[in-house]
Design a protein around this motif. Structure first.
Motif, PDB file in Angstrom:
ATOM      1  N   TYR A 500     140.148  57.998  66.672  1.00  0.00           N
ATOM      2  CA  TYR A 500     139.258  58.750  65.785  1.00  0.00           C
ATOM      3  C   TYR A 500     138.094  57.877  65.371  1.00  0.00           C
ATOM      4  O   TYR A 500     138.121  56.639  65.515  1.00  0.00           O
ATOM      5  CB  TYR A 500     140.017  59.269  64.554  1.00  0.00           C
ATOM      6  CG  TYR A 500     140.648  58.181  63.705  1.00  0.00           C
ATOM      7  CD1 TYR A 500     139.957  57.597  62.656  1.00  0.00           C
ATOM      8  CD2 TYR A 500     141.953  57.741  63.948  1.00  0.00           C
ATOM      9  CE1 TYR A 500     140.530  56.609  61.871  1.00  0.00           C
ATOM     10  CE2 TYR A 500     142.545  56.756  63.174  1.00  0.00           C
ATOM     11  CZ  TYR A 500     141.828  56.197  62.144  1.00  0.00           C
ATOM     12  OH  TYR A 500     142.392  55.209  61.371  1.00  0.00           O
ATOM     13  N   GLU A 501     137.045  58.538  64.839  1.00  0.00           N
ATOM     14  CA  GLU A 501     135.852  57.843  64.384  1.00  0.00           C
ATOM     15  C   GLU A 501     136.036  57.433  62.931  1.00  0.00           C
ATOM     16  O   GLU A 501     136.032  58.269  62.018  1.00  0.00           O
ATOM     17  CB  GLU A 501     134.627  58.759  64.520  1.00  0.00           C
ATOM     18  CG  GLU A 501     133.321  58.169  63.992  1.00  0.00           C
ATOM     19  CD  GLU A 501     133.018  56.823  64.597  1.00  0.00           C
ATOM     20  OE1 GLU A 501     132.916  55.855  63.817  1.00  0.00           O
ATOM     21  OE2 GLU A 501     132.890  56.735  65.835  1.00  0.00           O
ATOM     22  N   ALA A 502     136.190  56.131  62.696  1.00  0.00           N
ATOM     23  CA  ALA A 502     136.537  55.649  61.363  1.00  0.00           C
ATOM     24  C   ALA A 502     135.457  55.938  60.331  1.00  0.00           C
ATOM     25  O   ALA A 502     135.760  56.119  59.139  1.00  0.00           O
ATOM     26  CB  ALA A 502     136.820  54.145  61.418  1.00  0.00           C
ATOM     27  N   THR A 503     134.182  56.009  60.745  1.00  0.00           N
ATOM     28  CA  THR A 503     133.098  56.225  59.784  1.00  0.00           C
ATOM     29  C   THR A 503     132.915  57.688  59.409  1.00  0.00           C
ATOM     30  O   THR A 503     132.070  58.007  58.579  1.00  0.00           O
ATOM     31  CB  THR A 503     131.772  55.688  60.351  1.00  0.00           C
ATOM     32  OG1 THR A 503     131.455  56.388  61.561  1.00  0.00           O
ATOM     33  CG2 THR A 503     131.869  54.200  60.632  1.00  0.00           C
ATOM     34  N   SER A 504     133.689  58.581  60.024  1.00  0.00           N
ATOM     35  CA  SER A 504     133.513  60.014  59.766  1.00  0.00           C
ATOM     36  C   SER A 504     134.441  60.533  58.677  1.00  0.00           C
ATOM     37  O   SER A 504     134.473  61.732  58.417  1.00  0.00           O
ATOM     38  CB  SER A 504     133.773  60.805  61.057  1.00  0.00           C
ATOM     39  OG  SER A 504     135.138  60.698  61.455  1.00  0.00           O
TER      40      SER A 504
END
Length: 585
Positions: A500-504
């Motif tokens: 997953y995209e950690a910054t999202s």
């Protein structure tokens, strides 16, 4: 006799060096003359190539002038060749790559060959657009067919979001505003150009900006306020948010670009380029204020610079200050003296490529919105670090534990949302999106119920399968290590535990929008996934934009073990399954 011989011998040796020196000088002179001749020929050849290049460049300009002219333009019939036989002694032959562009906004290629004195140079110009007549288009969020608003303000040294308030504020050492206009309806190749005309009607004709930002000042600062109002390019992605102040921000704050404490601006309150793109003097008067954003908009439309919007910053001298000033935001309903909406407006004079449809121009009519509830069609959970599929289980589980061991996956089918507005034909715009999951039991030991809960949803970046198992049988869906199974063979996650995209990350709240109570166990948890939804839907409309919809991964930061109703749960009806509530226009 010996004296005579000695004298003759001495004279011969004196003459020999002279003869050798003269021979050497003659050889050097010969070589120099030869090199001078070679150099002269090289210079002449270089000059011939340069003149041939100049002629080829003139040919490119000439054929571009012809295809852009009123006699050609979008009507098609482009010349297959055009030759000038005497261009100051040179010649050129130039042509366009296609015969007709009617109904097609694809760029074309120009070719030109210049010749002079036997030298020849061929030049190519790629990605050349042919344009329609200029059009004035007004972008004003909230009008029919217009994109959703995207603005907020930040308060110095305060971690709160104000994205849903009807005002933008500017106040020296207190408030600054951020705003962005969605220009995705403009196809590639569009341009913003200045124009000569009258705007407003009461002024003499003059050169007008190709793009003009207009904000309506509804409440000026105190008498005596002075300084400048600078429009600065925002240099990175940010989230407008839906806050009205208070704690738990879900959008930009003074320190962060999205309300998450780790997602910070380069420095507090500074996420913009140092040099303003436009600046106007401050006056203490209600009314419209305009900034010339021609260069910025031209860069956004061409893709030279990402459209992250504008940060409105006060600029004052030591003896100046700007008082607490209110501008109408995209959430405002104020009307100006002409009974027109006073929301932020971007007026563009654009050149659109042949075949491109102009985006709707703002009319002042409020946009109609539609709200739909999408029920999940795919969900599961897994736990660390065992490869067991739970796609057929009646619950979705999140459990912090020592390794954040239980994580859930949810994905929604978005095909029920049309990609274009049936009334206007404009691309559908996402206004907001809220994801909800129903927690029906807290399995945590009593000793853990006094822990604050932070449940975060992240954008998944890898395809995964739900599976149909309930902790037993041959795995056929996502597990801790495997995203998919193909012919009983595991396709691994790039990162174990889900990619997953950690910054999202978006933090969940209770159904009233407040942080989850310490003793929370039963009830709805909701996440504002507007930005995630916009990215998914942008990709559905154009695969080169946004992010593919691969769902979300949900995890908790404490040892709590909450269970949500999955789509396989028969104890609760479908209304308790995971929901995505989307408003669009």
């Amino acid at each position: 006799m010996r004296l005579a011989l000695r004298h003759t011998k001495g004279a011969g040796f004196t003459l020999l060096p002279v003869i050798l020196a003269m021979s050497l000088i003659a050889a050097i002179a010969f070589l120099l003359n030869r090199d001078n001749g070679v150099n002269a020929r090289m210079i002449a050849n270089r000059s011939d190539l340069d003149r041939a290049r100049y002629a080829a460049e003139a040919g490119l300009q000439a054929v571009n002038f012809v295809i852009q002219g009123p006699g050609m333009g979008c009507a098609g019939g482009y010349p297959t060749s055009g030759t000038v036989t005497n261009f100051f002694g040179a010649t050129y032959s130039a042509y366009a790559s296609r015969a007709n562009l009617t109904g097609n906004n694809a760029p074309i290629t120009l070719y030109s060959t210049g010749s002079y004195n036997g030298a020849s140079v061929t030049l190519t110009r790629n990605t050349v657009y042919v344009y329609q007549s200029p059009k004035i288009i007004i972008v004003r969020p909230g009008d029919t067919g217009q994109p959703a608003g995207y603005d907020t303000y930040v308060r110095i040294n305060t971690e709160a979001n104000y994205g849903s308030l009807p005002a933008l504020r500017l106040y020296t050492n207190n408030y600054q505003s951020l705003l962005k206009f969605d220009l995705s309806a403009f196809l590639p190749g569009g341009r913003a150009i200045p124009w000569y005309g009258v705007d407003p009607p009461s002024t003499p004709a003059k050169l007008q900006p190709g793009a003009k930002l207009s904000l309506y000042m509804s409440n000026p600062g105190a008498a005596g306020s002075s300084g400048s109002m600078n429009a600065q390019l925002i240099t990175q992605f940010w989230v407008a948010g839906t806050g009205i102040g208070g704690s738990s921000p879900n959008g930009a704050t003074w320190k962060t670009y999205d309300g998450i404490s780790t997602d910070t601006w380069p420095s507090p309150g500074v996420g913009y380029a140092p040099v303003p793109v436009a600046s106007i003097p401050y006056t203490v008067a209600v009314g419209w204020y305009d900034w010339d954003l021609t260069n910025a908009t031209a860069a956004w439309l061409s893709g030279v610079y990402p459209n992250n919007g504008i940060w409105l910053v006060d600029s004052v001298l030591p003896v100046q200050t700007i008082g607490d000033t209110y501008f109408v935001s995209s959430d405002g309903t104020t009307l100006d003296p002409n009974n027109k909406p006073a929301r932020p407006t971007l007026t563009l004079n654009t050149l659109l490529p042949c075949g491109a449809t102009a985006p709707p121009s703002a009319s002042g009519t409020p946009a109609t919105t539609t709200t739909v509830t999408v029920i999940t069609t795919k969900d599961t959970f897994f736990f660390c670090c065992s490869d067991v599929n739970e796609g057929g289980y009646y619950a979705l589980s999140v459990w912090g534990g020592a390794n954040n061991n239980n994580r859930s996956l949810v994905q929604f089918d978005l095909t029920s949302i049309p990609t274009t507005n049936s009334a206007t034909g404009a691309p559908t715009q996402i206004v907001n999106a809220m994801m909800r999951l129903y927690s029906y039991i807290d399995n945590t030991n009593t000793s853990q119920t006094n822990l604050a809960k932070t449940i975060t949803a992240y954008r998944v970046t890898q395809l995964w399968d739900e599976g149909t198992r309930s902790g037993n049988g041959l795995n056929n869906g996502a597990t801790w290590n495997c995203a998919q199974y193909v012919k009983n063979s595991c396709i691994f996650w790039t990162n174990p535990g889900g990619t997953y995209e950690a910054t999202s990350g978006v933090t969940g709240t209770d159904d009233s929008g407040n942080p989850l109570p310490i003793n929370f166990s039963v009830g709805w948890v909701k996440w504002d996934v507007t930005q995630l939804m916009k990215d998914w839907f942008a990709n559905a409309q154009d695969s080169s934009k946004g992010f593919p919809n691969k769902g979300v991964l949900i995890r908790i930061n404490t040892a709590d073990n909450l269970s949500f109703v999955s789509r396989e749960n028969t104890q609760y009806d479908a209304s308790f399954r995971a929901q995505l509530i989307v408003t669009y226009q």
